[in-house]
Design a protein around this motif. Structure first.
Motif, PDB file in Angstrom:
ATOM      1  N   GLY A   1       0.898  -1.237  -0.028  1.00  0.00           N
ATOM      2  CA  GLY A   1       0.000  -0.025   0.025  1.00  0.00           C
ATOM      3  C   GLY A   1       0.840   1.321   0.029  1.00  0.00           C
ATOM      4  N   GLY A   2       2.115   1.073   0.120  1.00  0.00           N
ATOM      5  CA  GLY A   2       2.964   2.422   0.199  1.00  0.00           C
ATOM      6  C   GLY A   2       3.388   2.668  -1.203  1.00  0.00           C
ATOM      7  N   SER A   3       4.236   3.658  -1.143  1.00  0.00           N
ATOM      8  CA  SER A   3       4.927   4.375  -2.126  1.00  0.00           C
ATOM      9  C   SER A   3       6.313   4.548  -2.277  1.00  0.00           C
ATOM     10  N   LEU A   4       6.807   4.436  -3.563  1.00  0.00           N
ATOM     11  CA  LEU A   4       8.382   5.008  -3.873  1.00  0.00           C
ATOM     12  C   LEU A   4       8.217   5.600  -5.030  1.00  0.00           C
ATOM     13  N   ASN A   5       9.434   6.281  -5.362  1.00  0.00           N
ATOM     14  CA  ASN A   5       9.590   7.092  -6.614  1.00  0.00           C
ATOM     15  C   ASN A   5      10.967   6.942  -6.922  1.00  0.00           C
ATOM     16  N   LEU A   6      11.243   6.093  -8.176  1.00  0.00           N
ATOM     17  CA  LEU A   6      12.387   5.646  -8.615  1.00  0.00           C
ATOM     18  C   LEU A   6      12.960   6.747  -9.634  1.00  0.00           C
ATOM     19  N   SER A   7      14.161   6.674  -9.762  1.00  0.00           N
ATOM     20  CA  SER A   7      14.893   7.607 -10.615  1.00  0.00           C
ATOM     21  C   SER A   7      15.841   7.012 -11.487  1.00  0.00           C
ATOM     22  N   CYS A   8      16.168   7.393 -12.841  1.00  0.00           N
ATOM     23  CA  CYS A   8      16.864   6.816 -13.571  1.00  0.00           C
ATOM     24  C   CYS A   8      17.903   7.840 -14.284  1.00  0.00           C
ATOM     25  N   THR A   9      18.974   7.985 -14.273  1.00  0.00           N
ATOM     26  CA  THR A   9      19.792   9.280 -14.670  1.00  0.00           C
ATOM     27  C   THR A   9      20.816   8.726 -15.654  1.00  0.00           C
ATOM     28  N   GLU A  10      20.883   9.405 -16.991  1.00  0.00           N
ATOM     29  CA  GLU A  10      21.866   8.940 -17.767  1.00  0.00           C
ATOM     30  C   GLU A  10      23.140  10.104 -17.816  1.00  0.00           C
ATOM     31  N   TYR A  11      24.117   9.189 -17.682  1.00  0.00           N
ATOM     32  CA  TYR A  11      25.336  10.342 -17.147  1.00  0.00           C
ATOM     33  C   TYR A  11      26.178  10.793 -18.380  1.00  0.00           C
ATOM     34  N   SER A  12      25.888  10.500 -19.658  1.00  0.00           N
ATOM     35  CA  SER A  12      26.663  11.335 -20.529  1.00  0.00           C
ATOM     36  C   SER A  12      25.914  12.475 -21.120  1.00  0.00           C
ATOM     37  N   GLY A  13      24.486  12.531 -20.596  1.00  0.00           N
ATOM     38  CA  GLY A  13      23.516  13.628 -20.861  1.00  0.00           C
ATOM     39  C   GLY A  13      23.222  13.938 -22.556  1.00  0.00           C
ATOM     40  N   ARG A  14      24.108  13.178 -23.160  1.00  0.00           N
ATOM     41  CA  ARG A  14      23.882  13.468 -24.647  1.00  0.00           C
ATOM     42  C   ARG A  14      22.831  12.842 -25.461  1.00  0.00           C
ATOM     43  N   ALA A  15      22.449  11.761 -25.100  1.00  0.00           N
ATOM     44  CA  ALA A  15      21.629  10.979 -25.761  1.00  0.00           C
ATOM     45  C   ALA A  15      20.068  11.120 -25.240  1.00  0.00           C
ATOM     46  N   PHE A  16      20.029  11.184 -23.931  1.00  0.00           N
ATOM     47  CA  PHE A  16      18.699  11.041 -23.185  1.00  0.00           C
ATOM     48  C   PHE A  16      17.459  11.656 -23.658  1.00  0.00           C
ATOM     49  N   GLY A  17      17.806  12.848 -24.253  1.00  0.00           N
ATOM     50  CA  GLY A  17      16.444  13.601 -24.653  1.00  0.00           C
ATOM     51  C   GLY A  17      16.220  13.107 -26.140  1.00  0.00           C
ATOM     52  N   ASN A  18      16.990  12.345 -26.963  1.00  0.00           N
ATOM     53  CA  ASN A  18      16.750  11.968 -28.186  1.00  0.00           C
ATOM     54  C   ASN A  18      15.787  10.722 -28.115  1.00  0.00           C
ATOM     55  N   PHE A  19      15.702   9.693 -27.107  1.00  0.00           N
ATOM     56  CA  PHE A  19      15.088   8.441 -27.047  1.00  0.00           C
ATOM     57  C   PHE A  19      14.174   8.341 -26.087  1.00  0.00           C
ATOM     58  N   ALA A  20      13.194   7.319 -26.430  1.00  0.00           N
ATOM     59  CA  ALA A  20      12.086   6.879 -25.588  1.00  0.00           C
ATOM     60  C   ALA A  20      12.823   6.047 -24.354  1.00  0.00           C
ATOM     61  N   MET A  21      12.254   6.166 -23.335  1.00  0.00           N
ATOM     62  CA  MET A  21      13.100   5.495 -22.234  1.00  0.00           C
ATOM     63  C   MET A  21      11.925   4.608 -21.439  1.00  0.00           C
ATOM     64  N   GLY A  22      12.292   3.498 -20.956  1.00  0.00           N
ATOM     65  CA  GLY A  22      11.501   2.496 -20.373  1.00  0.00           C
ATOM     66  C   GLY A  22      11.897   2.012 -19.135  1.00  0.00           C
ATOM     67  N   TRP A  23      11.038   1.563 -18.289  1.00  0.00           N
ATOM     68  CA  TRP A  23      11.451   0.816 -16.980  1.00  0.00           C
ATOM     69  C   TRP A  23      10.967  -0.536 -17.111  1.00  0.00           C
ATOM     70  N   PHE A  24      11.875  -1.581 -16.295  1.00  0.00           N
ATOM     71  CA  PHE A  24      11.585  -3.000 -16.627  1.00  0.00           C
ATOM     72  C   PHE A  24      11.983  -3.337 -15.063  1.00  0.00           C
ATOM     73  N   ARG A  25      11.475  -4.671 -15.151  1.00  0.00           N
ATOM     74  CA  ARG A  25      11.704  -5.234 -13.438  1.00  0.00           C
ATOM     75  C   ARG A  25      12.186  -6.720 -13.734  1.00  0.00           C
ATOM     76  N   GLN A  26      12.808  -6.975 -12.822  1.00  0.00           N
ATOM     77  CA  GLN A  26      13.168  -8.599 -12.850  1.00  0.00           C
ATOM     78  C   GLN A  26      13.066  -8.846 -11.329  1.00  0.00           C
ATOM     79  N   ALA A  27      11.699  -9.917 -11.061  1.00  0.00           N
ATOM     80  CA  ALA A  27      11.626 -10.674  -9.831  1.00  0.00           C
ATOM     81  C   ALA A  27      12.739 -11.714  -9.643  1.00  0.00           C
ATOM     82  N   PRO A  28      12.720 -12.274  -8.356  1.00  0.00           N
ATOM     83  CA  PRO A  28      13.543 -13.340  -8.274  1.00  0.00           C
ATOM     84  C   PRO A  28      12.884 -14.620  -8.857  1.00  0.00           C
TER      85      PRO A  28
END
Length: 123
Positions: A15-42
């Motif tokens: 029932g709780g909440s979390l806010n995840l972040s993902c930062t791209e460190y080169s900074g050159r490509a991020f704004g040009n691409f679609a970005m997605g979240w994925f997850r992997q459970a055990p």
């Protein structure tokens, strides 16, 4: 595309909440691409859960998270976010971000991944 780093995971009660972040460190490509979240459970394969177009005008969610998770991005900060509400124990997984194909958001452009961030939801 540059390296990405995910953060914001943790242990939360159902029932709780979390806010995840993902930062791209080169900074050159991020704004040009679609970005997605994925997850992997055990013991499971990595799965796509949400994505957003480069300009934020198109989003996609899998049914399992629709209405509970919200994806957003700040191109000026080269950062992708995932606001997760009403968390359930079955959301427990390592969460990753990646660049995704504009023609199929569920497909990452590359097979390079960050370390991910662990989300654990207790019942």
């Amino acid at each position: 595309q540059g390296q990405v780093a995910e953060s914001g995971g943790g242990l939360v009660q159902a029932g709780g909440s979390l806010n995840l972040s993902c930062t791209e460190y080169s900074g050159r490509a991020f704004g040009n691409f679609a970005m997605g979240w994925f997850r992997q459970a055990p013991g499971k394969e990595r799965e796509f859960i949400a994505a957003m177009a480069w300009d934020g005008h198109s989003v996609q969610y899998v049914d399992l998270v629709k209405g509970r998770f919200t994806i957003s991005r700040d191109n000026a900060k080269s950062t992708l976010y995932l606001q997760m509400n009403s968390l359930k124990p079955e959301d427990t997984a390592v969460y990753y971000c990646n660049f995704v194909r504009s023609t199929d958001y569920s497909q990452p452009i590359r097979d390079e991944w960050g370390q991910g961030t662990q989300v654990t939801v207790s019942s």
